[in-house]
Design a protein around this motif. Sequence first.
Motif, mmCIF file in Angstrom:
data_model
loop_
_atom_site.group_PDB
_atom_site.id
_atom_site.type_symbol
_atom_site.label_atom_id
_atom_site.label_comp_id
_atom_site.label_asym_id
_atom_site.label_seq_id
_atom_site.Cartn_x
_atom_site.Cartn_y
_atom_site.Cartn_z
ATOM 1 N N ARG A 225 21.863 31.464 49.047
ATOM 2 C CA ARG A 225 21.624 30.038 48.901
ATOM 3 C C ARG A 225 22.075 29.593 47.514
ATOM 4 N NH1 ARG A 225 17.844 27.657 52.963
ATOM 5 N NH2 ARG A 225 18.520 25.745 51.955
ATOM 6 N N GLU A 230 13.909 28.012 49.380
ATOM 7 C CA GLU A 230 13.609 29.256 50.098
ATOM 8 C C GLU A 230 14.285 29.233 51.467
ATOM 9 O OE1 GLU A 230 9.502 30.130 50.387
ATOM 10 O OE2 GLU A 230 9.139 30.114 48.230
ATOM 11 N N SER A 231 14.721 30.412 51.913
ATOM 12 C CA SER A 231 15.331 30.536 53.231
ATOM 13 C C SER A 231 14.265 30.616 54.299
ATOM 14 C CB SER A 231 16.225 31.776 53.297
ATOM 15 O OG SER A 231 17.260 31.700 52.359
ATOM 16 N N ARG A 232 14.608 30.196 55.486
ATOM 17 C CA ARG A 232 13.705 30.381 56.605
ATOM 18 C C ARG A 232 13.516 31.873 56.867
ATOM 19 N NH1 ARG A 232 15.878 27.038 61.557
ATOM 20 N NH2 ARG A 232 13.954 27.898 62.441
#
Length: 236
Positions: A225, A230-232
């Motif tokens: 990213r 935050e990523s899933r």
Amino acid sequence: MHRSSINTVGVLAKDETFSLESMRLGAGETTGIVSCESDLVLLFIEGELEIKTGDRTHTVSGSAQAYINAGISFEIISGDSTASYLLASCPGASLLPTKDHDPKIITGGVTILRTDRYDRFPDSGLVRGGMYYLDHGKVATYHSHDAAAEVFVFLKGECDVKVDGFTERFTAGEVLYVPAEEKHELANVSEGRLEVWLTVTPNVSPSHTFYQELADGTFKRTTPRLDGLESRPPSA
């Protein structure tokens, strides 16, 4: 799945980054001179029409596509029969009546693109996309877009679309809206080539996020990213 049809007049998909509408003009009708504060992309479905700006006239017929820079004054005039087209504004904004065309040539203007080849919109921070093709039996890699939604307009063929683990079939004339962050995959299940018109808004980097399938059947992203969010968590 968020699906709709190009035969429905009105808003087909909308979020905070864009709006996609299905429009029609009767024979000889016109939009009047209008402009928009957002970038515009258009897909002409059927009929013959003209797009006029202050310095030129473009004659187009379905199927064709166009890109119009924000702030450009233009007018769409239908020919001898009804014309239908899709209009995406990025970010979503209304067309505003304008008294006159721009008195001088403005950088950008209207760009007419073809739909029978891999033609793409001019690069913009607001939108990217254009024509996409998939040969018989081919599958587009499972991916998503960070902070960017994608809309697919299926023009020819049949396609099995998987979105976050759920699969549905789409045919010509249908529209699919995939929200930001949702993984999706296109599989051409027709005998010939699949033809799709698509838009992604906003035009973020990296353009695609890819995943590694884990032993438990979930997927872990492999693309870093760049936006600090935050990523899933891993999902099907």
